[in-house]
Design a protein around this motif. Sequence first.
Motif, short mmCIF file in Angstrom:
data_model
loop_
_atom_site.label_atom_id
_atom_site.label_comp_id
_atom_site.label_asym_id
_atom_site.label_seq_id
_atom_site.Cartn_x
_atom_site.Cartn_y
_atom_site.Cartn_z
N MET A 1 0.84 -1.19 0.00
CA MET A 1 0.00 0.00 0.00
C MET A 1 0.87 1.24 0.00
O MET A 1 1.84 1.34 0.75
N LEU A 2 0.53 2.23 -0.86
CA LEU A 2 1.35 3.42 -1.02
C LEU A 2 1.45 4.24 0.26
O LEU A 2 2.46 4.93 0.48
N LEU A 3 0.43 4.20 1.09
CA LEU A 3 0.42 5.02 2.29
C LEU A 3 0.78 4.24 3.55
O LEU A 3 0.62 4.75 4.67
N GLU A 4 1.28 3.05 3.39
CA GLU A 4 1.65 2.25 4.55
C GLU A 4 2.75 2.94 5.34
O GLU A 4 3.75 3.40 4.79
N ASN A 5 2.53 3.05 6.65
CA ASN A 5 3.48 3.68 7.57
C ASN A 5 3.73 5.16 7.25
O ASN A 5 4.77 5.72 7.63
N LYS A 6 2.79 5.80 6.57
CA LYS A 6 2.90 7.22 6.28
C LYS A 6 1.85 8.01 7.05
O LYS A 6 0.74 7.54 7.28
N LYS A 7 2.23 9.22 7.43
CA LYS A 7 1.32 10.12 8.11
C LYS A 7 0.71 11.08 7.08
O LYS A 7 1.44 11.70 6.31
N VAL A 8 -0.61 11.17 7.09
CA VAL A 8 -1.33 12.04 6.16
C VAL A 8 -1.98 13.17 6.94
O VAL A 8 -2.64 12.93 7.97
N ALA A 9 -1.80 14.38 6.46
CA ALA A 9 -2.43 15.55 7.07
C ALA A 9 -3.39 16.19 6.08
O ALA A 9 -3.02 16.44 4.92
N ILE A 10 -4.61 16.44 6.51
CA ILE A 10 -5.61 17.17 5.73
C ILE A 10 -5.79 18.52 6.38
O ILE A 10 -6.04 18.61 7.59
N VAL A 11 -5.67 19.59 5.61
CA VAL A 11 -5.86 20.94 6.13
C VAL A 11 -7.24 21.43 5.70
O VAL A 11 -7.50 21.64 4.51
N GLY A 12 -8.14 21.59 6.67
CA GLY A 12 -9.48 22.08 6.37
C GLY A 12 -10.55 21.04 6.60
O GLY A 12 -10.48 19.94 6.04
N GLY A 13 -11.55 21.39 7.41
CA GLY A 13 -12.57 20.44 7.82
C GLY A 13 -13.93 20.69 7.23
O GLY A 13 -14.95 20.55 7.92
N GLY A 14 -13.98 21.02 5.94
CA GLY A 14 -15.27 21.08 5.23
C GLY A 14 -15.68 19.70 4.79
O GLY A 14 -15.00 18.70 5.09
N PRO A 15 -16.78 19.58 4.04
CA PRO A 15 -17.25 18.26 3.61
C PRO A 15 -16.22 17.46 2.82
O PRO A 15 -16.12 16.24 2.99
N GLY A 16 -15.44 18.12 1.97
CA GLY A 16 -14.43 17.40 1.20
C GLY A 16 -13.35 16.80 2.07
O GLY A 16 -13.02 15.61 1.96
N GLY A 17 -12.79 17.60 2.96
CA GLY A 17 -11.75 17.11 3.84
C GLY A 17 -12.23 16.04 4.79
O GLY A 17 -11.53 15.04 5.04
N LEU A 18 -13.43 16.23 5.34
CA LEU A 18 -13.98 15.24 6.26
C LEU A 18 -14.27 13.92 5.55
O LEU A 18 -14.02 12.84 6.09
N THR A 339 4.12 4.62 -7.07
CA THR A 339 4.52 5.71 -6.18
C THR A 339 3.34 6.64 -5.92
O THR A 339 2.40 6.72 -6.72
N VAL A 340 3.42 7.35 -4.79
CA VAL A 340 2.39 8.34 -4.47
C VAL A 340 2.39 9.44 -5.52
O VAL A 340 1.33 9.95 -5.91
N HIS A 341 3.56 9.80 -6.01
CA HIS A 341 3.66 10.84 -7.03
C HIS A 341 2.85 10.47 -8.28
O HIS A 341 2.10 11.29 -8.82
N GLU A 342 2.99 9.24 -8.74
CA GLU A 342 2.24 8.78 -9.92
C GLU A 342 0.74 8.84 -9.66
O GLU A 342 -0.04 9.25 -10.53
N ALA A 343 0.34 8.41 -8.48
CA ALA A 343 -1.08 8.40 -8.15
C ALA A 343 -1.65 9.82 -8.12
O ALA A 343 -2.72 10.09 -8.66
N ILE A 344 -0.93 10.74 -7.47
CA ILE A 344 -1.41 12.11 -7.39
C ILE A 344 -1.47 12.75 -8.77
O ILE A 344 -2.42 13.48 -9.10
N ALA A 345 -0.47 12.49 -9.61
CA ALA A 345 -0.47 13.04 -10.97
C ALA A 345 -1.71 12.59 -11.74
O ALA A 345 -2.35 13.38 -12.44
N SER A 346 -2.05 11.31 -11.61
CA SER A 346 -3.23 10.78 -12.29
C SER A 346 -4.50 11.42 -11.74
O SER A 346 -5.39 11.83 -12.50
N PHE A 347 -4.59 11.52 -10.43
CA PHE A 347 -5.76 12.14 -9.80
C PHE A 347 -5.93 13.57 -10.26
O PHE A 347 -7.03 14.00 -10.65
N GLU A 348 -4.86 14.36 -10.22
CA GLU A 348 -4.96 15.77 -10.57
C GLU A 348 -5.36 15.97 -12.03
O GLU A 348 -6.14 16.87 -12.35
N GLU A 349 -4.83 15.15 -12.91
CA GLU A 349 -5.18 15.26 -14.32
C GLU A 349 -6.68 15.05 -14.54
O GLU A 349 -7.35 15.82 -15.24
#
Length: 388
Positions: A1-18, A339-349
């Motif tokens: 899993m790409l996020l295994e043992n990684k800490k994720v931070a979300i900034v902002g608690g609106g419906p999207g972030g939640l 990689t997380v980079h590849e995943a984010i690039a695909s998501f953003e596109e």
Amino acid sequence: MLLENKKVAIVGGGPGGLTLARLLQQRGVDVKLYERDTDQHVRQQGATLDLHYESGLKALREAGLIEAFQQSFRPGAERVTIVDNELTVHYTERDNEPVQDLSNEYARPEIDRGLLRDLLIASLNENTIVWNSKFSELKENGSGWDLVFENGTTVYADLVIASDGANSKVRKYITPIGRLYSGVTIVEGNIYNAAVNAPNLWELTGGGKIFAHWDGKTIILSAKGEGSLSFYTITEEPDEWIKTSHIDFSRREHAFTWFKQRFSDWSNDWHEIFATEESYFVGRPQYYFPQDQSWQTIGNLTMIGDAAHQTPPSGDGVNQAMLDALELCDTLFSEKFTTVHEAIASFEEKMLARTSVATEKASQLVEAMLSKNSLQLFLDFFTGVRAL
């Protein structure tokens, strides 16, 4: 899993972030959400929201929250009445059966924004949300980031996701592309205990919504579950008008004076909105990001919702943000990427392509609301003669 043992931070608690926090926690991710509010109940949470089958409701289904939504949404709140400047009714859905079937792809169930936020918060593990965390800056730290907050706290995350809204303070770390003024300013208000303080308008909403159109100006009223009435004017105003007009919309009498001048060709029956001190008003210029925006992907930093793709006012922002959350989570757990980079690039596109279309549709909607024949355009839309 790409996020295994990684800490994720979300900034902002609106419906999207939640929604994103919920989806990530379901998959075992170590995630924290940092919200500027001091607590869950510190401020008014705005008007009602209609969630769409293919976006907001889809995200809730994947998050395992559709039953909680079923208990919280307001059947009948989706029903629309269209009136003109004299409050003459030209179209109404008040006698329609309230929406009940959330599996119907045409359903647009309404929920008070505060109730949606509450059910999303309740779905998270204890202490997921770190309240009173006003974001200040990001500092690179190895392969991740240090997030610095105004209260002096600094925390580390391997991946940061901005969900801090249209005035995002994180966005500048991703792209310098700024917002454009839409030409529209909204004056938002809320009338508490509306059955007493605005009885005629409250009765006319029938627990749903009023869309009023006349000569390039629009008013939207929405009944809320706790008995208040939300109020929006939509008018074409110059850039910086909120500053240059010197109108203090926090003072009811100032808002009323402006309304009587700007809506002088509208019936005095609308003045009921301003008849009570149990209310508030605020001016909100409306901005959007360019349809052709793009940026170089950063492998440990991305954004969702209005931080990424604010559109002209269309009522679709929350749905797009919740769909962002779902698609980002799915992409990060896809086996297609190493990689997380590849995943984010695909998501953003994909996100930018999808929201470019949403921006175009929102622009067309605003153009219709500001047109001289806006009343007829919306009557045609709701009666199925043609699409806006």
